[in-house]
Structures are given as C-alpha cells and as structure tokens.
Scaffold this motif. Structure first.
Motif, PDB file in Angstrom:
ATOM      1  N   THR A  80     -30.184   4.671 -25.799  1.00  0.00           N
ATOM      2  CA  THR A  80     -29.006   5.409 -26.266  1.00  0.00           C
ATOM      3  C   THR A  80     -28.046   5.673 -25.118  1.00  0.00           C
ATOM      4  OG1 THR A  80     -30.221   6.418 -28.089  1.00  0.00           O
ATOM      5  CG2 THR A  80     -28.224   7.559 -27.358  1.00  0.00           C
ATOM      6  N   VAL A  81     -28.564   6.087 -23.975  1.00  0.00           N
ATOM      7  CA  VAL A  81     -27.712   6.342 -22.803  1.00  0.00           C
ATOM      8  C   VAL A  81     -27.002   5.053 -22.392  1.00  0.00           C
ATOM      9  CG1 VAL A  81     -27.735   6.934 -20.335  1.00  0.00           C
ATOM     10  CG2 VAL A  81     -28.968   8.366 -21.978  1.00  0.00           C
ATOM     11  N   GLN A  82     -27.718   3.940 -22.405  1.00  0.00           N
ATOM     12  CA  GLN A  82     -27.098   2.667 -22.028  1.00  0.00           C
ATOM     13  C   GLN A  82     -25.983   2.285 -23.001  1.00  0.00           C
ATOM     14  OE1 GLN A  82     -30.760   0.448 -21.988  1.00  0.00           O
ATOM     15  NE2 GLN A  82     -30.963   0.611 -19.757  1.00  0.00           N
ATOM     16  N   TYR A  83     -26.229   2.443 -24.299  1.00  0.00           N
ATOM     17  CA  TYR A  83     -25.188   2.169 -25.292  1.00  0.00           C
ATOM     18  C   TYR A  83     -23.994   3.092 -25.086  1.00  0.00           C
ATOM     19  CZ  TYR A  83     -27.390  -1.100 -28.618  1.00  0.00           C
ATOM     20  OH  TYR A  83     -27.922  -2.192 -29.240  1.00  0.00           O
ATOM     21  N   TRP A  84     -24.277   4.398 -24.921  1.00  0.00           N
ATOM     22  CA  TRP A  84     -23.191   5.354 -24.752  1.00  0.00           C
ATOM     23  C   TRP A  84     -22.359   5.023 -23.522  1.00  0.00           C
ATOM     24  CZ3 TRP A  84     -25.752  10.737 -25.942  1.00  0.00           C
ATOM     25  CH2 TRP A  84     -25.896  10.861 -27.329  1.00  0.00           C
ATOM     26  N   ALA A 113     -22.203  17.630 -20.387  1.00  0.00           N
ATOM     27  CA  ALA A 113     -23.422  18.426 -20.429  1.00  0.00           C
ATOM     28  C   ALA A 113     -24.537  17.683 -21.169  1.00  0.00           C
ATOM     29  CB  ALA A 113     -23.138  19.776 -21.078  1.00  0.00           C
ATOM     30  N   LEU A 114     -24.200  17.028 -22.265  1.00  0.00           N
ATOM     31  CA  LEU A 114     -25.164  16.239 -23.020  1.00  0.00           C
ATOM     32  C   LEU A 114     -25.735  15.123 -22.150  1.00  0.00           C
ATOM     33  CD1 LEU A 114     -26.582  15.190 -25.568  1.00  0.00           C
ATOM     34  CD2 LEU A 114     -24.413  14.096 -26.203  1.00  0.00           C
ATOM     35  N   ARG A 115     -24.852  14.420 -21.488  1.00  0.00           N
ATOM     36  CA  ARG A 115     -25.278  13.318 -20.620  1.00  0.00           C
ATOM     37  C   ARG A 115     -26.215  13.818 -19.527  1.00  0.00           C
ATOM     38  NH1 ARG A 115     -20.456  11.365 -19.858  1.00  0.00           N
ATOM     39  NH2 ARG A 115     -20.002  12.473 -17.946  1.00  0.00           N
ATOM     40  N   ARG A 116     -25.868  14.924 -18.898  1.00  0.00           N
ATOM     41  CA  ARG A 116     -26.726  15.487 -17.847  1.00  0.00           C
ATOM     42  C   ARG A 116     -28.093  15.853 -18.402  1.00  0.00           C
ATOM     43  NH1 ARG A 116     -22.365  19.417 -14.894  1.00  0.00           N
ATOM     44  NH2 ARG A 116     -21.144  17.745 -13.965  1.00  0.00           N
ATOM     45  N   SER A 117     -28.126  16.420 -19.602  1.00  0.00           N
ATOM     46  CA  SER A 117     -29.404  16.787 -20.216  1.00  0.00           C
ATOM     47  C   SER A 117     -30.272  15.560 -20.447  1.00  0.00           C
ATOM     48  CB  SER A 117     -29.171  17.514 -21.546  1.00  0.00           C
ATOM     49  OG  SER A 117     -28.520  18.734 -21.346  1.00  0.00           O
ATOM     50  N   LEU A 118     -29.667  14.507 -20.975  1.00  0.00           N
ATOM     51  CA  LEU A 118     -30.417  13.280 -21.234  1.00  0.00           C
ATOM     52  C   LEU A 118     -30.888  12.631 -19.934  1.00  0.00           C
ATOM     53  CD1 LEU A 118     -28.254  11.723 -24.086  1.00  0.00           C
ATOM     54  CD2 LEU A 118     -30.389  13.022 -24.306  1.00  0.00           C
ATOM     55  N   LEU A 119     -30.007  12.563 -18.953  1.00  0.00           N
ATOM     56  CA  LEU A 119     -30.390  11.957 -17.670  1.00  0.00           C
ATOM     57  C   LEU A 119     -31.482  12.769 -16.991  1.00  0.00           C
ATOM     58  CD1 LEU A 119     -26.889  10.844 -16.331  1.00  0.00           C
ATOM     59  CD2 LEU A 119     -28.705   9.374 -17.249  1.00  0.00           C
ATOM     60  N   ASP A 120     -31.372  14.083 -17.026  1.00  0.00           N
ATOM     61  CA  ASP A 120     -32.413  14.939 -16.430  1.00  0.00           C
ATOM     62  C   ASP A 120     -33.766  14.709 -17.103  1.00  0.00           C
ATOM     63  OD1 ASP A 120     -30.565  16.008 -14.687  1.00  0.00           O
ATOM     64  OD2 ASP A 120     -30.391  17.942 -15.739  1.00  0.00           O
ATOM     65  N   ALA A 121     -33.756  14.613 -18.431  1.00  0.00           N
ATOM     66  CA  ALA A 121     -35.005  14.373 -19.160  1.00  0.00           C
ATOM     67  C   ALA A 121     -35.600  13.018 -18.789  1.00  0.00           C
ATOM     68  CB  ALA A 121     -34.755  14.463 -20.668  1.00  0.00           C
ATOM     69  N   LEU A 122     -34.753  12.012 -18.636  1.00  0.00           N
ATOM     70  CA  LEU A 122     -35.230  10.681 -18.250  1.00  0.00           C
ATOM     71  C   LEU A 122     -35.774  10.669 -16.829  1.00  0.00           C
ATOM     72  CD1 LEU A 122     -32.430   8.564 -19.947  1.00  0.00           C
ATOM     73  CD2 LEU A 122     -34.880   8.548 -20.554  1.00  0.00           C
ATOM     74  N   VAL A 123     -35.158  11.414 -15.935  1.00  0.00           N
ATOM     75  CA  VAL A 123     -35.662  11.518 -14.562  1.00  0.00           C
ATOM     76  C   VAL A 123     -37.016  12.223 -14.567  1.00  0.00           C
ATOM     77  CG1 VAL A 123     -35.281  12.614 -12.303  1.00  0.00           C
ATOM     78  CG2 VAL A 123     -33.415  11.375 -13.430  1.00  0.00           C
ATOM     79  N   CYS A 124     -37.125  13.335 -15.295  1.00  0.00           N
ATOM     80  CA  CYS A 124     -38.390  14.077 -15.371  1.00  0.00           C
ATOM     81  C   CYS A 124     -39.519  13.219 -15.933  1.00  0.00           C
ATOM     82  CB  CYS A 124     -38.224  15.337 -16.218  1.00  0.00           C
ATOM     83  SG  CYS A 124     -37.310  16.635 -15.384  1.00  0.00           S
TER      84      CYS A 124
END
Length: 163
Positions: A80-84, A113-124
């Motif tokens: 989803t992040v890649q598509y977005w 903020a949404l993007r940061r949340s998703l990226l943070d979750a992927l890093v974790c």
C-alpha cells in the motif's frame, strides 16, 4: 504472514475528513482510469482503500480528535505504501500541470501523519530500515501548497486536546 500494529493519531478529525474527501475523489478518478498511470493498480487495491477510508471516517465520528489503531499484514501495508508513493507522484505531476487541484493543506497534514504511522510500523516490524523510511518520507511528493509544513506541532496540540 507478519501482522503489524498501526496507530494513527491523535490528530484533528477535521484533517481526516478533508483527506477522506480528497482521497475518495482521487481513488474514484484512478479506478475509472480517468487519470493515465504508468503502472497497474488492481481493483482490489481500490476496494481495500475505500474500506479503510470508511473505517477511519466512522472512527472519527463527529468528534474533534481522531485516533485509530488496528492490525494488518505487513506485506499488504508495504504494498500500500509503495502504491501510495507512486500515486502521489502521478498526482503531484498533475497538480504541477494544473490538471487537478492541489490537496487541501490540512488533508496533506493528515497524509503526512498517516504516512509516518505506516512507515514507523513497517520499521518496527523489520520490513524497512529506519534510514530507508526517512529517505522515502523526505522524497515523498507534496500535494498541497502548504504541504511542506511539519505536522509535529499540530500533533502535539491534538495530543494535548485528547488527554
């Protein structure tokens, strides 16, 4: 399947509402193929994202602060992040050419903020390195006139309001 926990907010619900209108219209245009894209986006992507937008709008209700937390498959979130990211570049190019309107500044703040949340979750979850997530965030196309403003102060304000 690796499941990750995603938390978005607290943020002003008004940001989400403005973003939801913009995102819904953008997805409608893209799903109708009204916007030429240099890559394929499947109908399942649009259905999944329409459902998420609806879930987030319902979670915001009529309140002034939006907070959402849920679990999702890490591979789906990464996809989803890649598509977005790709869709943001297409939209950015269309905005620059004057073919579509720029995103509302508050909608862009929600996007950040949404993007940061998703990226943070992927890093974790170990799906992205923090360095790559930072580079991706820094290179993400801005879609509004005020899109380069940091949301950190607004997030702090919303956090205080939610307590």
């Amino acid at each position: 399947m690796t499941t990750i926990r995603i938390t978005i907010g607290p943020l002003p619900s008004a940001w989400l509402r403005k973003w939801a209108v913009d995102a819904s219209e953008s997805m409608r245009r893209a799903s109708l193929r009204a916007v030429p894209m240099p890559f394929a986006v499947g109908d399942d992507f649009f259905a999944r994202n329409v459902a998420l937008v609806g879930e987030w709008v319902a979670a915001a209700g009529t309140g002034s602060v939006f907070v959402w937390s849920g679990e999702d498959d890490a591979d789906l979130v990464l996809n989803t992040v890649q598509y977005w990211r790709n869709l943001a570049q297409v939209r950015h190019d269309l905005v620059v050419r004057g073919e579509v309107p720029a995103m509302d500044a508050d909608a862009e703040r929600f996007t950040q903020a949404l993007r940061r949340s998703l990226l943070d979750a992927l890093v974790c979850a170990g799906r992205l390195t923090s360095d790559y997530a930072e580079r991706l965030e820094a290179s993400w196309p801005r879609l509004s006139v005020a899109g380069d403003r940091d949301v950190a102060q607004h997030e702090r304000d919303a956090s205080g309001a939610a307590r």
